[in-house]
Design an enzyme around this catalytic site. Structure first.
Site, PDB file in Angstrom:
ATOM      1  CG  ASP A 132      -1.999   0.927   1.423  1.00 21.40           C
ATOM      2  OD1 ASP A 132      -2.332   1.562   0.206  1.00 21.40           O
ATOM      3  OD2 ASP A 132      -2.403   1.254   2.363  1.00 21.40           O
ATOM      4  CB  CYS A 186     -21.722  -9.012  -6.132  1.00 17.44           C
ATOM      5  SG  CYS A 186     -20.102  -8.312  -5.102  1.00 17.44           S
ATOM      6  CB  CYS A 196     -22.410   3.816   1.080  1.00 18.65           C
ATOM      7  SG  CYS A 196     -21.268   5.166   1.240  1.00 18.65           S
ATOM      8  CB  CYS A 212     -14.974   7.546   0.718  1.00 19.07           C
ATOM      9  SG  CYS A 212     -14.634   5.842   1.619  1.00 19.07           S
ATOM     10  CB  CYS A 239     -16.137   4.397   7.080  1.00 17.18           C
ATOM     11  SG  CYS A 239     -18.002   3.858   6.558  1.00 17.18           S
ATOM     12  CB  CYS A 242     -19.301  -0.593   2.105  1.00 17.60           C
ATOM     13  SG  CYS A 242     -17.379  -0.651   2.104  1.00 17.60           S
ATOM     14  CB  CYS A 246     -20.114  -7.626   2.545  1.00 22.53           C
ATOM     15  SG  CYS A 246     -19.920  -8.647   1.366  1.00 22.53           S
TER      16      CYS A 246
END
Length: 308
Positions: A132, A186, A196, A212, A239, A242, A246
């Site tokens: 990252d 999905c 969201c 976001c 956050c 989402c 799921c």
């Protein structure tokens, strides 16, 4: 007789497992053709907010051979961070990935160990570790390596373990056996889009980074736009909405990495505690945490925005 490619691939995957990685997938290093127009459109629509760095090194983002000379393989790795305990429900919230020690340090050490193992066992292999911290499209590579599919919330998803894990890579100059892409599961589900709080998922598989909550609470250096008042769902750093909604995250299992365990005070602090947090407490609770990125002043700004 097992050929060297197969033998080396199994060696690397076994060692990755021994080092505590959740899974390991491998793909051929090269240009990410399908990602190029997608990334270009996302940037042209200014969905990177004020994250200007996303516009840099466009070519390198799409082609790891420009990052690591003579690279042949991208070894993608997942490391679980799903906690066994969560914060108090009476608290301002931080994203689960930030409960413990900063993942950059934890994963970088494991990646270096894996690279040294490859060099010791196989020979003069060159490569670089990425967590990252460089222009690598880690989710795209993980998906290409068969570790999951990119969900409608734009996170990598797996049927076995959901999405609460970090993604990292070793890019090396060694030919290996390559994994095949998995399918998207999905289906017709829109749980992440519906949940969201700031409507940042503008359409399936597209997230407007500039809307976001993670962006507002971590990346944004200015004041959070007033139009998002009352829409932050008590998140003061990152956050997880989402991911929390799921259905595939029903299969998340607690991590076994001691360094990701939270500071004891973190789990018991209430909103009042957070409102009254001092810089000393901040330094103690978040000593080696990713939360340090937002600094004490940034966290206070976020808390004040939530409580005003």
């Amino acid at each position: 007789m097992i050929d060297n490619k197969s033998k080396y691939t199994q060696l690397i995957k076994s060692e990755a497992k021994r080092l505590g990685f959740l899974s390991c997938g491998i793909s051929k290093a090269g240009f990410l053709e399908a990602e190029a127009p997608r990334l270009e459109k996302w940037l042209n629509n200014n969905m990177n907010g004020q994250m200007q760095y996303m516009e840099n090194h466009f070519d390198k983002r799409l082609d790891p051979t420009k990052l690591v000379e003579d690279s042949k393989s991208v070894v993608s790795l997942l490391l679980n961070y799903y906690p066994s305990e969560n914060q108090s429900e009476k608290a301002f919230k931080i994203s689960k990935y930030a409960y413990g020690t900063d993942y950059h340090f934890v994963i970088k050490d494991k990646l270096k160990s894996l690279l040294h193992f490859i060099q010791d066992e196989i020979g003069d292999i060159h490569g670089r570790a990425f967590v990252d911290s460089a222009p690598v499209l880690d989710k795209a590579w993980a998906a290409k390596s068969g570790l999951g599919w990119i969900g409608k919330h734009s996170n990598l998803l797996s049927q076995q373990v959901g999405s609460f894990y970090f993604i990292a890579e070793l890019i090396i100059d060694l030919d290996l056996e390559y994994d095949s892409v998995t399918t998207d599961h999905c289906g017709t589900c829109t749980a992440c889009i519906d949940a969201c709080p700031t409507e940042a998922i503008t359409e399936p598989y597209v997230v407007d980074g500039g809307k976001c909550i993670s962006y507002f609470t971590i990346e944004l250096r200015e004041n959070i736009p007033t139009e998002f008042k009352g829409k932050m769902d008590d998140w003061m750093f990152g956050c997880d909405v989402c991911q929390d909604v799921c259905p595939w995250n029903r299969f998340s299992k607690s991590h076994s990495e001691p360094l990701f365990n939270p500071h004891p005070e973190l789990l018991s602090m209430t909103k009042k505690d957070w409102e009254e947090i001092t810089e000393d407490t901040f330094k103690k609770v978040f000593k080696n945490s990713p939360v340090k990125r937002t600094k004490f002043s940034g966290l206070k700004r976020n808390i004040n925005f939530l409580k005003d």
